[in-house]
Enzyme design. Sequence first.
Site, PDB file in Angstrom:
ATOM      1  N   MET A  27       0.847  -1.195   0.000  1.00 54.17           N
ATOM      2  CA  MET A  27       0.000   0.000   0.000  1.00 54.17           C
ATOM      3  C   MET A  27       0.883   1.246   0.000  1.00 54.17           C
ATOM      4  SD  MET A  27      -3.340  -1.033   2.180  1.00 54.17           S
ATOM      5  CE  MET A  27      -2.624  -1.020   3.802  1.00 54.17           C
ATOM      6  N   ALA A  29       4.285   3.736   1.057  1.00 56.97           N
ATOM      7  CA  ALA A  29       5.029   4.122   2.266  1.00 56.97           C
ATOM      8  C   ALA A  29       6.045   3.023   2.587  1.00 56.97           C
ATOM      9  CB  ALA A  29       4.096   4.386   3.442  1.00 56.97           C
ATOM     10  N   GLY A  33      11.185  -3.285   5.654  1.00 59.20           N
ATOM     11  CA  GLY A  33      10.476  -4.565   5.567  1.00 59.20           C
ATOM     12  C   GLY A  33      10.068  -4.844   4.119  1.00 59.20           C
ATOM     13  N   HIS A  34       9.477  -3.841   3.459  1.00 57.76           N
ATOM     14  CA  HIS A  34       9.115  -4.007   2.040  1.00 57.76           C
ATOM     15  C   HIS A  34      10.371  -4.229   1.194  1.00 57.76           C
ATOM     16  CE1 HIS A  34       5.611  -1.331   3.299  1.00 57.76           C
ATOM     17  NE2 HIS A  34       5.021  -2.424   2.872  1.00 57.76           N
ATOM     18  N   GLN A  58      -9.966  -2.391   3.014  1.00 57.05           N
ATOM     19  CA  GLN A  58      -9.448  -3.106   4.183  1.00 57.05           C
ATOM     20  C   GLN A  58      -9.310  -2.227   5.416  1.00 57.05           C
ATOM     21  OE1 GLN A  58      -5.650  -4.096   2.007  1.00 57.05           O
ATOM     22  NE2 GLN A  58      -4.759  -3.910   4.037  1.00 57.05           N
ATOM     23  N   GLY A 144       5.177 -10.317   4.176  1.00 57.18           N
ATOM     24  CA  GLY A 144       5.939 -10.247   5.429  1.00 57.18           C
ATOM     25  C   GLY A 144       5.259 -11.041   6.537  1.00 57.18           C
ATOM     26  N   GLU A 145       6.085 -11.691   7.362  1.00 59.02           N
ATOM     27  CA  GLU A 145       5.531 -12.469   8.483  1.00 59.02           C
ATOM     28  C   GLU A 145       5.007 -11.582   9.607  1.00 59.02           C
ATOM     29  OE1 GLU A 145       8.378 -15.361   9.781  1.00 59.02           O
ATOM     30  OE2 GLU A 145       7.895 -16.710   8.116  1.00 59.02           O
ATOM     31  N   LYS A 146       5.293 -10.278   9.559  1.00 62.09           N
ATOM     32  CA  LYS A 146       4.714  -9.403  10.592  1.00 62.09           C
ATOM     33  C   LYS A 146       3.185  -9.533  10.563  1.00 62.09           C
ATOM     34  CE  LYS A 146       3.939  -4.901  10.389  1.00 62.09           C
ATOM     35  NZ  LYS A 146       2.582  -4.689  10.896  1.00 62.09           N
ATOM     36  N   SER A 183       4.710   0.749   8.392  1.00 65.50           N
ATOM     37  CA  SER A 183       4.445   2.125   7.940  1.00 65.50           C
ATOM     38  C   SER A 183       3.824   2.934   9.068  1.00 65.50           C
ATOM     39  CB  SER A 183       3.505   2.121   6.739  1.00 65.50           C
ATOM     40  OG  SER A 183       3.996   1.248   5.762  1.00 65.50           O
TER      41      SER A 183
HETATM   42  O1  PAF Z   1       0.064  -5.969   3.729  1.00 60.12           O
HETATM   43  C1  PAF Z   1      -0.367  -5.028   3.033  1.00 60.12           C
HETATM   44  O2  PAF Z   1       0.302  -4.006   2.830  1.00 60.12           O
HETATM   45  C2  PAF Z   1      -1.748  -5.125   2.435  1.00 60.12           C
HETATM   46  O3  PAF Z   1      -2.635  -5.770   3.297  1.00 60.12           O
HETATM   47  C3  PAF Z   1      -1.772  -5.780   1.045  1.00 60.12           C
HETATM   48  C4  PAF Z   1      -1.337  -7.237   1.101  1.00 60.12           C
HETATM   49  C5  PAF Z   1      -0.861  -5.019   0.100  1.00 60.12           C
HETATM   50  C6  PAF Z   1      -3.198  -5.742   0.463  1.00 60.12           C
HETATM   51  O4  PAF Z   1      -3.662  -4.430   0.318  1.00 60.12           O
END
Ligand code: PAF
Length: 257
Positions: A27, A29, A33-34, A58, A144-146, A183
Amino acid sequence: MKVVKSVAEWREVRKTLGVPIGFVPTMGALHPGHASLLERSVTECDITVLSIFLNPAQFDSPSDLDRYPARHERDLELARTLGVDWVIIPDYDEIYRDGYRFQVREREFSHELCGAHREGHFTGVLTVVLKLLNLVRPERAYFGEKDYQQYLLIRDMCDAFFLDVEIVPCTTIRECDGLAMSSRNEYLDEPGRDRAAKLHTLLNSKLDDDNVAAELAKVGFDVDYVVTRARRRFAAASLHCGRREVRLIDNVSLPEG
Ligand code: PAF
Protein backbone atom coordinates in the site's frame (compact mmCIF):
# COMPACT_ATOMS: atom_id res chain seq x y z
CA MET A 1 12.07 0.37 -14.18
CA LYS A 2 8.72 1.13 -15.75
CA VAL A 3 5.68 2.57 -14.00
CA VAL A 4 2.14 1.74 -15.16
CA LYS A 5 -0.79 3.68 -13.77
CA SER A 6 -3.66 1.94 -15.50
CA VAL A 7 -4.95 -1.60 -15.19
CA ALA A 8 -5.87 -1.67 -18.89
CA GLU A 9 -2.30 -0.73 -19.87
CA TRP A 10 -0.85 -3.27 -17.44
CA ARG A 11 -2.94 -6.05 -18.96
CA GLU A 12 -1.40 -5.28 -22.37
CA VAL A 13 2.11 -5.22 -20.86
CA ARG A 14 1.52 -8.52 -19.05
CA LYS A 15 0.91 -10.32 -22.36
CA THR A 16 4.47 -9.47 -23.41
CA LEU A 17 6.25 -10.56 -20.22
CA GLY A 18 8.05 -13.85 -19.74
CA VAL A 19 8.39 -15.78 -16.50
CA PRO A 20 9.15 -16.21 -13.65
CA ILE A 21 7.53 -13.13 -12.18
CA GLY A 22 7.90 -12.26 -8.50
CA PHE A 23 5.25 -9.97 -7.05
CA VAL A 24 5.23 -7.72 -3.99
CA PRO A 25 1.85 -6.09 -3.33
CA THR A 26 1.98 -3.04 -1.03
CA MET A 27 0.00 0.00 0.00
CA GLY A 28 3.06 2.23 -0.42
CA ALA A 29 5.03 4.12 2.27
CA LEU A 30 7.76 1.55 1.71
CA HIS A 31 10.13 0.75 4.58
CA PRO A 32 13.00 -1.75 5.06
CA GLY A 33 10.48 -4.57 5.57
CA HIS A 34 9.11 -4.01 2.04
CA ALA A 35 12.67 -3.60 0.74
CA SER A 36 13.54 -7.08 2.03
CA LEU A 37 10.58 -8.60 0.13
CA LEU A 38 11.58 -6.80 -3.06
CA GLU A 39 15.23 -7.84 -2.67
CA ARG A 40 14.20 -11.46 -2.29
CA SER A 41 12.00 -11.30 -5.37
CA VAL A 42 14.75 -9.62 -7.42
CA THR A 43 17.16 -12.40 -6.36
CA GLU A 44 14.76 -15.28 -7.02
CA CYS A 45 12.78 -14.16 -10.09
CA ASP A 46 13.58 -12.83 -13.59
CA ILE A 47 11.02 -10.05 -13.31
CA THR A 48 9.87 -8.25 -10.16
CA VAL A 49 6.57 -6.40 -10.05
CA LEU A 50 5.63 -4.05 -7.21
CA SER A 51 2.09 -2.76 -6.77
CA ILE A 52 1.21 0.34 -4.78
CA PHE A 53 -2.50 0.51 -4.02
CA LEU A 54 -3.94 2.03 -0.87
CA ASN A 55 -6.89 -0.29 -0.49
CA PRO A 56 -9.86 1.46 1.18
CA ALA A 57 -11.78 -1.82 1.47
CA GLN A 58 -9.45 -3.11 4.18
CA PHE A 59 -9.66 -0.05 6.46
CA ASP A 60 -12.34 -0.25 9.12
CA SER A 61 -11.88 3.40 10.08
CA PRO A 62 -11.95 6.35 7.61
CA SER A 63 -9.50 8.36 9.75
CA ASP A 64 -6.98 5.50 9.64
CA LEU A 65 -7.26 5.49 5.84
CA ASP A 66 -6.96 9.30 5.58
CA ARG A 67 -3.77 9.51 7.57
CA TYR A 68 -2.03 6.54 5.90
CA PRO A 69 1.26 7.97 4.59
CA ALA A 70 1.49 8.39 0.79
CA ARG A 71 4.81 9.21 -0.88
CA HIS A 72 5.08 7.71 -4.31
CA GLU A 73 8.23 9.56 -5.34
CA ARG A 74 10.27 8.10 -2.47
CA ASP A 75 8.74 4.67 -3.01
CA LEU A 76 9.65 4.74 -6.70
CA GLU A 77 13.19 5.84 -5.92
CA LEU A 78 13.65 2.92 -3.52
CA ALA A 79 12.11 0.46 -5.99
CA ARG A 80 14.48 1.70 -8.70
CA THR A 81 17.50 1.26 -6.42
CA LEU A 82 16.46 -2.29 -5.58
CA GLY A 83 16.15 -3.35 -9.21
CA VAL A 84 12.35 -3.63 -9.47
CA ASP A 85 11.27 -3.99 -13.11
CA TRP A 86 7.63 -2.86 -13.06
CA VAL A 87 5.53 -0.79 -10.69
CA ILE A 88 1.74 -0.76 -10.98
CA ILE A 89 -0.13 2.11 -9.34
CA PRO A 90 -3.76 1.44 -10.26
CA ASP A 91 -6.62 3.69 -9.30
CA TYR A 92 -9.61 2.78 -7.21
CA ASP A 93 -12.19 2.83 -10.00
CA GLU A 94 -10.23 0.36 -12.07
CA ILE A 95 -9.53 -2.06 -9.26
CA TYR A 96 -13.10 -1.86 -7.98
CA ARG A 97 -14.90 -1.48 -11.29
CA ASP A 98 -17.55 -3.82 -9.83
CA GLY A 99 -18.11 -1.33 -6.98
CA TYR A 100 -16.86 -4.01 -4.54
CA ARG A 101 -19.91 -6.13 -5.48
CA PHE A 102 -17.81 -9.28 -5.49
CA GLN A 103 -15.87 -10.08 -2.35
CA VAL A 104 -13.75 -12.93 -1.02
CA ARG A 105 -15.05 -13.98 2.40
CA GLU A 106 -13.39 -16.45 4.69
CA ARG A 107 -15.70 -17.74 7.40
CA GLU A 108 -13.38 -18.86 10.20
CA PHE A 109 -9.87 -17.60 10.86
CA SER A 110 -10.57 -14.15 9.36
CA HIS A 111 -12.93 -13.50 12.28
CA GLU A 112 -10.29 -14.24 14.91
CA LEU A 113 -7.32 -12.17 16.17
CA CYS A 114 -7.23 -8.94 14.10
CA GLY A 115 -10.44 -9.95 12.33
CA ALA A 116 -12.33 -9.87 15.64
CA HIS A 117 -11.30 -6.22 16.09
CA ARG A 118 -11.38 -4.89 12.51
CA GLU A 119 -14.73 -5.51 10.86
CA GLY A 120 -14.37 -6.48 7.19
CA HIS A 121 -10.59 -6.06 7.19
CA PHE A 122 -9.65 -9.47 5.83
CA THR A 123 -12.46 -9.48 3.27
CA GLY A 124 -10.89 -6.28 1.92
CA VAL A 125 -7.40 -7.79 1.97
CA LEU A 126 -8.36 -11.10 0.34
CA THR A 127 -10.49 -9.43 -2.33
CA VAL A 128 -7.79 -7.00 -3.43
CA VAL A 129 -5.03 -9.63 -3.28
CA LEU A 130 -7.06 -11.97 -5.50
CA LYS A 131 -7.61 -9.15 -8.00
CA LEU A 132 -3.91 -8.22 -7.98
CA LEU A 133 -2.75 -11.84 -8.32
CA ASN A 134 -5.08 -12.29 -11.29
CA LEU A 135 -3.70 -9.14 -12.91
CA VAL A 136 -0.02 -9.89 -12.34
CA ARG A 137 -0.14 -13.70 -12.60
CA PRO A 138 3.18 -14.15 -10.75
CA GLU A 139 4.94 -17.44 -10.04
CA ARG A 140 5.73 -16.17 -6.55
CA ALA A 141 4.23 -13.50 -4.31
CA TYR A 142 6.05 -12.27 -1.20
CA PHE A 143 4.41 -11.33 2.12
CA GLY A 144 5.94 -10.25 5.43
CA GLU A 145 5.53 -12.47 8.48
CA LYS A 146 4.71 -9.40 10.59
CA ASP A 147 1.20 -9.82 9.18
CA TYR A 148 1.23 -13.55 9.82
CA GLN A 149 -2.55 -13.94 9.97
CA GLN A 150 -2.78 -12.16 6.62
CA TYR A 151 -0.10 -14.45 5.17
CA LEU A 152 -1.96 -17.61 6.34
CA LEU A 153 -5.29 -16.40 4.95
CA ILE A 154 -3.77 -15.47 1.58
CA ARG A 155 -1.92 -18.78 1.37
CA ASP A 156 -5.12 -20.72 2.11
CA MET A 157 -7.19 -18.60 -0.30
CA CYS A 158 -4.76 -19.35 -3.14
CA ASP A 159 -4.96 -23.03 -2.30
CA ALA A 160 -8.78 -22.96 -2.12
CA PHE A 161 -9.10 -21.22 -5.51
CA PHE A 162 -6.35 -23.28 -7.23
CA LEU A 163 -4.16 -20.27 -7.99
CA ASP A 164 -0.81 -21.27 -9.50
CA VAL A 165 1.26 -19.05 -7.29
CA GLU A 166 3.69 -19.75 -4.48
CA ILE A 167 2.99 -17.55 -1.47
CA VAL A 168 6.37 -16.87 0.13
CA PRO A 169 6.49 -15.78 3.79
CA CYS A 170 9.44 -13.48 4.62
CA THR A 171 11.02 -12.86 8.02
CA THR A 172 9.89 -9.74 9.88
CA ILE A 173 12.47 -6.96 9.69
CA ARG A 174 12.97 -5.23 13.04
CA GLU A 175 14.52 -2.09 14.47
CA CYS A 176 17.54 -2.63 16.79
CA ASP A 177 15.27 -2.79 19.85
CA GLY A 178 12.99 -5.41 18.26
CA LEU A 179 10.11 -3.19 17.06
CA ALA A 180 8.73 -4.70 13.84
CA MET A 181 9.09 -2.33 10.87
CA SER A 182 5.73 -0.91 9.82
CA SER A 183 4.44 2.12 7.94
CA ARG A 184 2.48 2.96 11.09
CA ASN A 185 5.62 3.34 13.24
CA GLU A 186 6.02 6.89 11.97
CA TYR A 187 2.87 7.90 13.88
CA LEU A 188 4.66 7.12 17.16
CA ASP A 189 5.85 10.12 19.18
CA GLU A 190 9.05 9.85 21.24
CA PRO A 191 7.56 8.35 24.41
CA GLY A 192 5.40 6.05 22.27
CA ARG A 193 8.41 4.90 20.29
CA ASP A 194 10.25 4.04 23.52
CA ARG A 195 7.34 1.96 24.80
CA ALA A 196 6.57 0.32 21.44
CA ALA A 197 9.52 -2.08 21.62
CA LYS A 198 8.00 -3.64 24.75
CA LEU A 199 5.54 -5.43 22.50
CA HIS A 200 8.20 -7.63 20.96
CA THR A 201 10.15 -8.05 24.21
CA LEU A 202 7.08 -9.25 26.08
CA LEU A 203 5.89 -11.52 23.26
CA ASN A 204 9.25 -13.27 23.49
CA SER A 205 9.17 -13.53 27.28
CA LYS A 206 8.35 -16.68 29.25
CA LEU A 207 5.16 -15.08 30.62
CA ASP A 208 1.84 -16.63 29.60
CA ASP A 209 -0.52 -14.73 27.26
CA ASP A 210 -2.60 -13.19 30.07
CA ASN A 211 0.47 -11.92 31.87
CA VAL A 212 1.94 -10.51 28.66
CA ALA A 213 -1.34 -8.61 28.17
CA ALA A 214 -1.22 -7.37 31.77
CA GLU A 215 2.39 -6.16 31.42
CA LEU A 216 1.55 -4.39 28.15
CA ALA A 217 -1.35 -2.63 29.87
CA LYS A 218 1.02 -1.52 32.66
CA VAL A 219 3.25 0.29 30.17
CA GLY A 220 0.27 2.05 28.61
CA PHE A 221 -0.94 -0.23 25.78
CA ASP A 222 -4.63 -0.81 25.11
CA VAL A 223 -4.48 -4.51 24.35
CA ASP A 224 -6.75 -6.03 21.67
CA TYR A 225 -5.41 -9.54 22.13
CA VAL A 226 -2.43 -11.69 23.04
CA VAL A 227 -3.10 -15.21 21.79
CA THR A 228 -0.93 -18.27 21.20
CA ARG A 229 -1.93 -20.58 18.36
CA ALA A 230 0.12 -23.43 16.92
CA ARG A 231 3.31 -22.36 18.74
CA ARG A 232 3.06 -18.77 17.53
CA ARG A 233 2.13 -15.90 19.79
CA PHE A 234 0.13 -13.08 18.18
CA ALA A 235 -0.66 -9.67 19.64
CA ALA A 236 -2.27 -6.37 18.71
CA ALA A 237 -2.22 -3.36 21.01
CA SER A 238 -2.50 0.41 20.70
CA LEU A 239 -0.56 3.28 22.20
CA HIS A 240 -1.89 6.80 22.67
CA CYS A 241 0.49 9.27 21.06
CA GLY A 242 -0.85 12.77 21.60
CA ARG A 243 -4.40 12.68 20.19
CA ARG A 244 -3.60 9.69 18.04
CA GLU A 245 -4.01 6.04 18.73
CA VAL A 246 -1.33 3.91 17.07
CA ARG A 247 -2.20 0.25 16.65
CA LEU A 248 0.74 -2.14 16.48
CA ILE A 249 0.69 -5.83 15.66
CA ASP A 250 3.40 -8.43 15.98
CA ASN A 251 3.90 -12.17 16.37
CA VAL A 252 6.73 -14.50 17.29
CA SER A 253 7.25 -18.20 16.83
CA LEU A 254 7.68 -19.88 20.22
CA PRO A 255 10.33 -22.49 20.95
CA GLU A 256 9.11 -26.06 21.46
CA GLY A 257 8.39 -27.26 25.00
O1 PAF B 1 0.06 -5.97 3.73
C1 PAF B 1 -0.37 -5.03 3.03
O2 PAF B 1 0.30 -4.01 2.83
C2 PAF B 1 -1.75 -5.13 2.43
O3 PAF B 1 -2.64 -5.77 3.30
C3 PAF B 1 -1.77 -5.78 1.05
C4 PAF B 1 -1.34 -7.24 1.10
C5 PAF B 1 -0.86 -5.02 0.10
C6 PAF B 1 -3.20 -5.74 0.46
O4 PAF B 1 -3.66 -4.43 0.32
